[in-house]
Motif scaffolding. Structure first.
Motif, short mmCIF file in Angstrom:
data_model
loop_
_atom_site.label_atom_id
_atom_site.label_comp_id
_atom_site.label_asym_id
_atom_site.label_seq_id
_atom_site.Cartn_x
_atom_site.Cartn_y
_atom_site.Cartn_z
N GLY A 306 0.80 -1.22 0.00
CA GLY A 306 0.00 0.00 0.00
C GLY A 306 0.83 1.27 0.00
O GLY A 306 1.94 1.30 0.53
N GLY A 307 0.28 2.31 -0.61
CA GLY A 307 0.94 3.61 -0.61
C GLY A 307 0.66 4.38 0.67
O GLY A 307 -0.27 4.07 1.42
N ASP A 308 1.49 5.38 0.94
CA ASP A 308 1.35 6.25 2.13
C ASP A 308 1.41 5.46 3.43
O ASP A 308 0.77 5.83 4.42
CB ASP A 308 0.03 7.04 2.08
CG ASP A 308 -0.07 7.91 0.84
OD1 ASP A 308 0.98 8.28 0.28
OD2 ASP A 308 -1.21 8.22 0.43
N ARG A 309 2.11 4.35 3.40
CA ARG A 309 2.28 3.51 4.60
C ARG A 309 3.76 3.17 4.74
O ARG A 309 4.58 3.57 3.92
CB ARG A 309 1.43 2.22 4.49
CG ARG A 309 -0.08 2.45 4.42
CD ARG A 309 -0.64 3.01 5.71
NE ARG A 309 -2.10 3.10 5.69
CZ ARG A 309 -2.79 4.17 5.31
NH1 ARG A 309 -2.14 5.23 4.86
NH2 ARG A 309 -4.11 4.18 5.36
N ASP A 310 4.10 2.42 5.75
CA ASP A 310 5.48 2.05 6.05
C ASP A 310 6.22 1.54 4.81
O ASP A 310 5.94 0.46 4.30
CB ASP A 310 5.46 0.97 7.15
CG ASP A 310 6.84 0.49 7.54
OD1 ASP A 310 7.83 1.13 7.13
OD2 ASP A 310 6.92 -0.51 8.27
N LYS A 311 7.18 2.33 4.33
CA LYS A 311 7.91 1.98 3.11
C LYS A 311 8.98 0.92 3.36
O LYS A 311 9.39 0.22 2.44
CB LYS A 311 8.57 3.23 2.51
CG LYS A 311 7.58 4.27 2.01
CD LYS A 311 8.29 5.46 1.38
CE LYS A 311 7.29 6.48 0.86
NZ LYS A 311 7.95 7.62 0.19
N THR A 312 9.45 0.79 4.60
CA THR A 312 10.56 -0.11 4.89
C THR A 312 10.18 -1.58 4.69
O THR A 312 11.06 -2.42 4.48
CB THR A 312 11.10 0.08 6.31
OG1 THR A 312 10.06 -0.24 7.26
CG2 THR A 312 11.55 1.51 6.53
N LYS A 313 8.88 -1.89 4.76
CA LYS A 313 8.49 -3.30 4.62
C LYS A 313 8.34 -3.74 3.16
O LYS A 313 8.19 -4.92 2.89
CB LYS A 313 7.20 -3.60 5.40
CG LYS A 313 5.94 -2.94 4.89
CD LYS A 313 4.75 -3.26 5.81
CE LYS A 313 3.46 -2.64 5.30
NZ LYS A 313 2.34 -2.88 6.22
N ARG A 314 8.40 -2.81 2.21
CA ARG A 314 8.20 -3.16 0.80
C ARG A 314 9.27 -4.13 0.28
O ARG A 314 8.92 -5.20 -0.24
CB ARG A 314 8.14 -1.88 -0.05
CG ARG A 314 6.89 -1.06 0.23
CD ARG A 314 6.92 0.31 -0.44
NE ARG A 314 5.75 1.09 -0.02
CZ ARG A 314 5.56 2.37 -0.33
NH1 ARG A 314 6.45 3.01 -1.08
NH2 ARG A 314 4.48 3.01 0.10
N PRO A 315 10.57 -3.79 0.38
CA PRO A 315 11.57 -4.75 -0.09
C PRO A 315 11.59 -6.04 0.73
O PRO A 315 11.86 -7.13 0.20
CB PRO A 315 12.90 -3.99 0.04
CG PRO A 315 12.63 -2.89 1.01
CD PRO A 315 11.18 -2.54 0.83
N ILE A 316 11.27 -5.94 2.01
CA ILE A 316 11.25 -7.12 2.88
C ILE A 316 10.19 -8.11 2.40
O ILE A 316 10.43 -9.31 2.28
CB ILE A 316 10.97 -6.72 4.35
CG1 ILE A 316 12.10 -5.83 4.89
CG2 ILE A 316 10.82 -7.96 5.24
CD1 ILE A 316 11.79 -5.18 6.23
N MET A 317 8.99 -7.58 2.10
CA MET A 317 7.88 -8.46 1.68
C MET A 317 8.14 -9.06 0.30
O MET A 317 7.80 -10.22 0.05
CB MET A 317 6.57 -7.69 1.70
CG MET A 317 6.11 -7.37 3.12
SD MET A 317 4.52 -6.52 3.19
CE MET A 317 3.40 -7.81 2.63
N ALA A 318 8.78 -8.30 -0.60
CA ALA A 318 9.11 -8.84 -1.92
C ALA A 318 10.14 -9.97 -1.79
O ALA A 318 10.05 -10.98 -2.49
CB ALA A 318 9.65 -7.73 -2.81
N ASN A 319 11.08 -9.80 -0.87
CA ASN A 319 12.08 -10.84 -0.64
C ASN A 319 11.42 -12.11 -0.10
O ASN A 319 11.73 -13.22 -0.54
CB ASN A 319 13.13 -10.32 0.35
CG ASN A 319 14.26 -11.30 0.57
OD1 ASN A 319 14.11 -12.27 1.31
ND2 ASN A 319 15.38 -11.07 -0.07
N ILE A 320 10.48 -11.92 0.84
CA ILE A 320 9.77 -13.07 1.41
C ILE A 320 8.99 -13.81 0.33
O ILE A 320 9.06 -15.03 0.20
CB ILE A 320 8.81 -12.60 2.53
CG1 ILE A 320 9.61 -12.15 3.76
CG2 ILE A 320 7.81 -13.70 2.92
CD1 ILE A 320 8.80 -11.36 4.77
N ALA A 321 8.22 -13.06 -0.46
CA ALA A 321 7.37 -13.67 -1.49
C ALA A 321 8.20 -14.45 -2.50
O ALA A 321 7.86 -15.58 -2.85
CB ALA A 321 6.55 -12.60 -2.19
#
Length: 411
Positions: A306-321
């Motif tokens: 989601g936009g306008d939310r915690d940006k730090t979890k974006r690369p983390i979640m892509a790595n997990i997926a």
């Protein structure tokens, strides 16, 4: 008008008085944690309704006042609306209510004055750092539920239900062990409700628990170890409000599907599709692991951030997926006021080079879902994560009709 030092605390006190403290006459279970709030609340409500015939539910997906069910706008509404809803539940002869309590609500004192019988802590992992700033502040907001439980007025016999297997849960148990009556749950040997042997199938979970030196066999229609935790949290909360263990276990076996929570939408040509709300790193790990236990030929995951939310979890979640799936389609979620391409690029930055061949980026979420369905072969499982029960996509501040489940069914 009255000049006060803290408007939110004053509003909560006024609301409780205005509606004549509706929570005082009902069994109230308040549930907080990063993941599992909705499912735990749904299951607790289902148990209450099965045994008591009428109970209230308040949370992320819906509000059930005992007579009418409406879609929710917030996980926990503001203090005046909250007390108004509780008053309706009381007027409708609800004996109990299961409600989610968010960290935002706790920090903003929306639940001040609420008279709880049970406060449940499910777990804590990275989320909402755009609001809280860091994990310490996020945890401080969550722990406030037990401060409220400890200091509330009234003559309720209160219980803190805490996940012993979660590191933050262990901290809470240590801090409040001499201040509150605690009922812990988990796989650990020191848990008051200890989970034992477990068995997963496509139809649900079967597991043993030990409580007060007695062994019980529990069956639920939910899959995944995280849903065993949710089921046992609900069981503990239900026992704490006075429902017999045997009645709780019987109700658990008949519990309903929770909208958008690892919901099986159906299958086509031997490939099954699940929709889940997972929008945090921890939740995505859990849901991928749960599907892996079903031993699919391939796991194809569609998700965005989601936009306008915690940006730090974006690369983390892509790595997990991309680590836990065989094929990943990175797409848009609710971009809100951000550019979807920017969000996707920040997600892609977390993909390890050896996993790039597994990933594909399609900004249009509907096209991403269609592509996943086209790629699927017999015995594959498609996971569409991030939006779950939501029926909209928010773009540039405007909510457009968009329902993952509806799109899958059309395909």
């Amino acid at each position: 008008w009255i000049h006060v030092a803290d408007a939110r605390a004053a509003a909560a006190a006024l609301a409780c008085n205005w509606y004549d403290h509706p929570s005082a006459g009902m069994k109230v279970v308040g549930i907080t944690g990063t993941n599992g709030k909705t499912t735990t609340a749904f299951i607790t409500h289902a148990i209450m309704e099965q045994v008591w015939r009428r109970a209230g539910l308040l949370g992320t997906v819906q509000v059930n006042d005992g007579e009418e069910v409406v879609a929710a706008t917030h996980t926990t509404p503001g203090s005046v609306e909250l007390q108004s809803i509780l008053a309706r539940m009381s007027a409708n002869d609800c004996r109990g209510v299961a409600m989610e309590i968010s960290s935002h609500a706790l920090e903003q004192k929306r639940t001040d004055g609420l008279e709880m019988d049970v406060a449940v802590f499910t777990n804590l992992s990275q989320d909402h750092l755009d609001y809280h700033g860091n994990m310490a502040a996020y945890f401080a907001a969550k722990r406030r539920i037990f401060e409220l439980l400890e200091n509330q007025t009234g003559n309720k016999k209160t219980t803190a239900v805490i996940n012993l297997d979660d590191p933050y849960g262990q901290r809470l148990i240590e801090e409040f062990k001499d201040r509150l009556y605690i009922l812990s749950y988990g796989y650990g040997v020191h848990a008051d409700i200890r989970i034992g042997r477990e068995h997963q199938t496509v139809r649900g979970s079967e597991f043993d628990i030990k409580y007060k030196d007695r062994d019980y066999l529990v069956r639920t229609p939910y899959i995944g170890r995280f849903n065993i935790y949710n089921g046992v949290a609900a069981l503990a909360a239900s026992v704490a409000v006075g429902i017999k263990v045997r009645d709780v276990i019987a109700a658990l076996a008949e519990a309903p599907q929770v909208p958008g929570r690892l919901e099986n939408i159906g299958s086509r040509d031997g490939a099954a599709v699940f929709v889940d709300y997972a929008h945090t790193p921890d939740a995505l790990v859990n849901v991928c692991a749960a599907i892996r236990e079903l031993k699919p030929k391939r796991l194809i995951t569609v998700f965005g951030c989601g936009g306008d939310r915690d940006k730090t979890k974006r690369p983390i979640m892509a790595n997990i997926a991309t680590t836990l799936s065989d094929k990943v389609i990175i797409t848009s979620d609710n971009p809100r006021t951000e550019n979807p391409k920017t969000i996707i690029a920040e997600m892609e930055a977390g993909v390890e080079p050896q996993n790039y061949k597994k990933s594909l980026s399609i900004e249009d979420r509907e096209q991403a879902i269609k592509t996943a369905c086209q790629l699927a072969n017999p015995n594959d499982i498609i996971l569409i994560a991030g939006k779950g029960h939501e029926t909209y996509q928010e773009i540039n501040g405007i909510r457009h009709d968009f329902d993952d489940m509806k799109i899958v069914k059309e395909i």
